[in-house]
Design an enzyme around this catalytic site. Structure first.
Site, PDB file in Angstrom:
ATOM      1  N   HIS A   1       0.841  -1.193   0.000  1.00  0.00           N
ATOM      2  CA  HIS A   1       0.000   0.000   0.000  1.00  0.00           C
ATOM      3  C   HIS A   1       0.880   1.249   0.000  1.00  0.00           C
ATOM      4  CE1 HIS A   1      -3.086  -2.857   1.057  1.00  0.00           C
ATOM      5  NE2 HIS A   1      -2.514  -3.112   2.215  1.00  0.00           N
TER       6      HIS A   1
ATOM      7  N   GLU B   1      -1.712   0.170   8.293  1.00  0.00           N
ATOM      8  CA  GLU B   1      -2.660  -0.759   8.890  1.00  0.00           C
ATOM      9  C   GLU B   1      -1.972  -1.595   9.961  1.00  0.00           C
ATOM     10  OE1 GLU B   1      -4.017  -2.978   5.526  1.00  0.00           O
ATOM     11  OE2 GLU B   1      -2.198  -4.170   5.371  1.00  0.00           O
TER      12      GLU B   1
ATOM     13  N   HIS C   1       3.719  -7.380   1.837  1.00  0.00           N
ATOM     14  CA  HIS C   1       3.174  -8.334   2.797  1.00  0.00           C
ATOM     15  C   HIS C   1       2.183  -9.284   2.137  1.00  0.00           C
ATOM     16  CE1 HIS C   1       0.403  -4.850   2.767  1.00  0.00           C
ATOM     17  NE2 HIS C   1      -0.556  -5.738   2.988  1.00  0.00           N
TER      18      HIS C   1
ATOM     19  N   ARG D   1      -1.225  -5.122  -6.144  1.00  0.00           N
ATOM     20  CA  ARG D   1      -0.839  -6.534  -6.139  1.00  0.00           C
ATOM     21  C   ARG D   1       0.443  -6.724  -6.938  1.00  0.00           C
ATOM     22  NH1 ARG D   1      -6.230  -7.280  -8.038  1.00  0.00           N
ATOM     23  NH2 ARG D   1      -7.704  -7.535  -6.324  1.00  0.00           N
TER      24      ARG D   1
END
Length: 266
Positions: free
Chosen positions: A63, A77, A135, A155
């Protein structure tokens, strides 16, 4: 702002579960459910809280931060593992320094998984994921995720699934580095603990009534997510599997020994 229970959004995912764990059991098992969102209120739009349920690996992804995001809002996050099947793993960061060219080549020749640092996880493990951290979540996990309220995901690799990849955008924001160990910890289920203290949001676990120290860090509106026990906000009882907003922590009546996650934007 008005306090109240947040609406739930159920999200189908190819990697989701047919049978959800309690308290999310359901009669209709015709679709795989990967996420349950608590729809942000117009009174607090900066945060999004989700439960995730993984029956297969998620994509290898990254991200952006706010500066690199096309919307101006990044996605930091964190994850609290609520249940992990034996041998369940997740990947955060790389086993060594990796250049952008090496990352691209590994994403294209199906070897990027070998470069990631996969960790076997257990209930209570906690990870803060800064923007730019490459991740992936493995199968067999139930977790609570607190994040900035944006859904920008790039992605890098998706195990051959027919979904779009975003190599150029993802590589531009990816940190080809090992994950810092001080961003993860194991959270006792019976202790108050401050888990995140900015820069984008603050998150704590409280047991029963929060301490004065926690109260001082949560001035203003707060989102509550009971994990065991319940809390009362006005006339509404909020139970595990639910979430609600309150104008202040003082507007929340915490059941004795209730285990509750509380969050607010920084």
């Amino acid at each position: 702002m008005s306090s109240g229970r947040l609406e739930i959004k159920t999200v189908e995912k190819v990697w989701g579960m047919d049978n959800l764990p309690a308290p999310f059991t359901r009669d209709d098992q015709s679709a795989r459910i990967g996420e349950i969102w608590f729809q942000p209120s117009t009174a607090m739009t900066e945060l999004l809280v989700k439960y995730l349920f993984t029956n297969e690996k998620l994509s290898v992804q990254v991200h952006p931060n706010g500066e690199a995001s096309p919307t101006g809002c990044g996605k930091e996050e964190c994850w609290l593992i609520l249940d992990a099947q034996p041998g369940a793993k997740l990947a955060v960061g790389f086993v060594r320094e990796v250049s952008a060219d090496e990352m691209r080549a590994a994403a294209l020749d199906d070897t990027i998984e070998d470069l990631l640092h996969w960790r076997e996880v257990r209930t209570g493990d906690f990870f803060y994921i800064p923007a730019g951290t490459v991740h992936a979540l493995g199968a067999g996990l139930t977790l609570l995720e607190v994040q900035e309220n944006t859904d920008i995901t790039y992605r890098l690799y998706d195990y051959g699934r027919p979904r779009e990849l975003h190599l150029d955008e993802g590589l531009a924001v990816s940190k080809g580095q090992p994950y810092p160990d001080d961003l993860s910890q194991t959270v006792p289920s019976d202790q108050e603990i401050l888990l995140v203290d900015g820069p984008q949001f603050t998150l704590a676990q409280v047991i029963g009534q929060p301490s004065q120290d926690i109260e001082s860090r949560f001035a203003g509106p707060v989102q509550v997510m009971p994990l065991s026990g319940s809390v009362m906000i006005g006339d509404s009882m909020i139970e595990p599997g639910q979430s609600a907003l309150a104008d202040t922590l003082r507007d929340v009546a915490f059941q004795e020994n209730a285990r509750t996650m509380i969050a607010r934007p920084s």
